[in-house]
Design an enzyme around this catalytic site. Structure first.
Site, PDB file in Angstrom:
ATOM      1  N   ASN A  61      21.117  40.574  -8.435  1.00 29.68           N
ATOM      2  CA  ASN A  61      20.914  41.659  -7.287  1.00 29.68           C
ATOM      3  C   ASN A  61      22.024  42.481  -7.482  1.00 29.68           C
ATOM      4  OD1 ASN A  61      22.520  39.277  -6.660  1.00 29.68           O
ATOM      5  ND2 ASN A  61      22.681  40.055  -4.372  1.00 29.68           N
ATOM      6  N   GLU A  74      15.209  39.276  -8.490  1.00 21.76           N
ATOM      7  CA  GLU A  74      13.839  39.064  -8.887  1.00 21.76           C
ATOM      8  C   GLU A  74      12.925  40.245  -9.532  1.00 21.76           C
ATOM      9  OE1 GLU A  74      15.085  37.908  -6.230  1.00 21.76           O
ATOM     10  OE2 GLU A  74      14.288  35.996  -5.536  1.00 21.76           O
ATOM     11  N   CYS A 111      12.183  37.077  -1.420  1.00 24.40           N
ATOM     12  CA  CYS A 111      11.882  37.724  -0.107  1.00 24.40           C
ATOM     13  C   CYS A 111      10.361  37.955  -0.421  1.00 24.40           C
ATOM     14  CB  CYS A 111      12.811  38.917  -0.037  1.00 24.40           C
ATOM     15  SG  CYS A 111      12.565  40.280  -0.998  1.00 24.40           S
TER      16      CYS A 111
HETATM   17  N1  THU Z   1      18.420  38.584  -2.668  1.00 26.78           N
HETATM   18  C1  THU Z   1      17.864  38.527  -3.730  1.00 26.78           C
HETATM   19  O1  THU Z   1      18.361  39.023  -4.647  1.00 26.78           O
HETATM   20  N2  THU Z   1      16.891  37.675  -3.877  1.00 26.78           N
HETATM   21  C2  THU Z   1      16.030  37.117  -2.900  1.00 26.78           C
HETATM   22  O2  THU Z   1      15.317  36.139  -3.105  1.00 26.78           O
HETATM   23  C3  THU Z   1      16.666  37.127  -1.542  1.00 26.78           C
HETATM   24  C4  THU Z   1      17.932  38.204  -1.199  1.00 26.78           C
HETATM   25  C5  THU Z   1      19.451  39.574  -2.346  1.00 26.78           C
HETATM   26  C6  THU Z   1      19.248  40.805  -1.743  1.00 26.78           C
HETATM   27  C7  THU Z   1      20.750  41.173  -1.281  1.00 26.78           C
HETATM   28  O3  THU Z   1      21.559  41.777  -2.380  1.00 26.78           O
HETATM   29  C8  THU Z   1      21.266  39.745  -0.922  1.00 26.78           C
HETATM   30  O4  THU Z   1      20.563  38.889  -1.784  1.00 26.78           O
HETATM   31  C9  THU Z   1      21.475  39.517   0.274  1.00 26.78           C
HETATM   32  O5  THU Z   1      20.172  39.538   1.047  1.00 26.78           O
END
Ligand code: THU
Length: 159
Positions: A61, A74, A111
């Protein structure tokens, strides 16, 4: 009123019950958490994809002071893979996450926006994407994104 009952299947196992390739992919997802840029949430997510040609692609992320400009692990991995190897189907996706306290105990799930993107991948390559969600207590194993998105909006929905 009638109801529509939909059943979904989620497997749960220990990493050593996975194939060697899948165990490796989970380790790559764990390693990818180290590449997270998450100064705002302090929640580091790593994703690892296995392509049909055997290549692995990592994503993490990437956050931004203007929050919506950031991207989940993802989609970072999927868009990187699609940009470099557009002809290669994605067969498997592993996800891991860590907080200040270490790797998460309970697996995290993609998400809604990432689920929709994974659905598009299944439609594009006409094959399911197997999903491995890592937690320190065990791994969730999901055979297709349709189990996480039981009612789907796809290109076909507009026919
Ligand atoms: N996040 C992801 O990278 N993948 C997920 O499946 C859920 C959330 C990240 C987005 C943000 O940078 C952090 O987690 C908090 O939401």
């Amino acid at each position: 009123m009638k109801t529509i009952d939909i059943s979904i299947k989620i497997g749960y196992c220990q990493p050593d019950e996975l194939s060697e390739k899948e165990q490796h992919l989970v380790q790559t997802a764990i390693m990818a958490t180290e590449h997270s840029y998450s100064p705002y949430s302090h929640f580091a997510v790593g994703a690892a994809l296995l392509l049909e040609n055997g290549n692995e692609v990592m994503g993490a992320n990437q956050e931004n002071a203007a929050y919506p400009s950031g991207l989940c692990a993802e989609r970072s991995a999927i868009f990187a893979a699609q940009s470099q190897w557009p002809d290669q189907a994605i067969t498997t996706l592993a996800i891991a996450a860590r907080t200040g306290g270490g790797l998460v105990r309970e697996p995290i799930v993609p998400c809604g926006a990432c689920r929709q993107v994974i659905l598009e991948i299944e439609a594009r390559y006409k094959r399911p994407v197997r999903i491995l969600l890592h937690g320190t207590e065990g791994v969730y194993v999901i055979d297709t994104i349709k189990d996480l998105l039981p009612l789907q909006f796809t290109g076909d929905s507009m026919q």
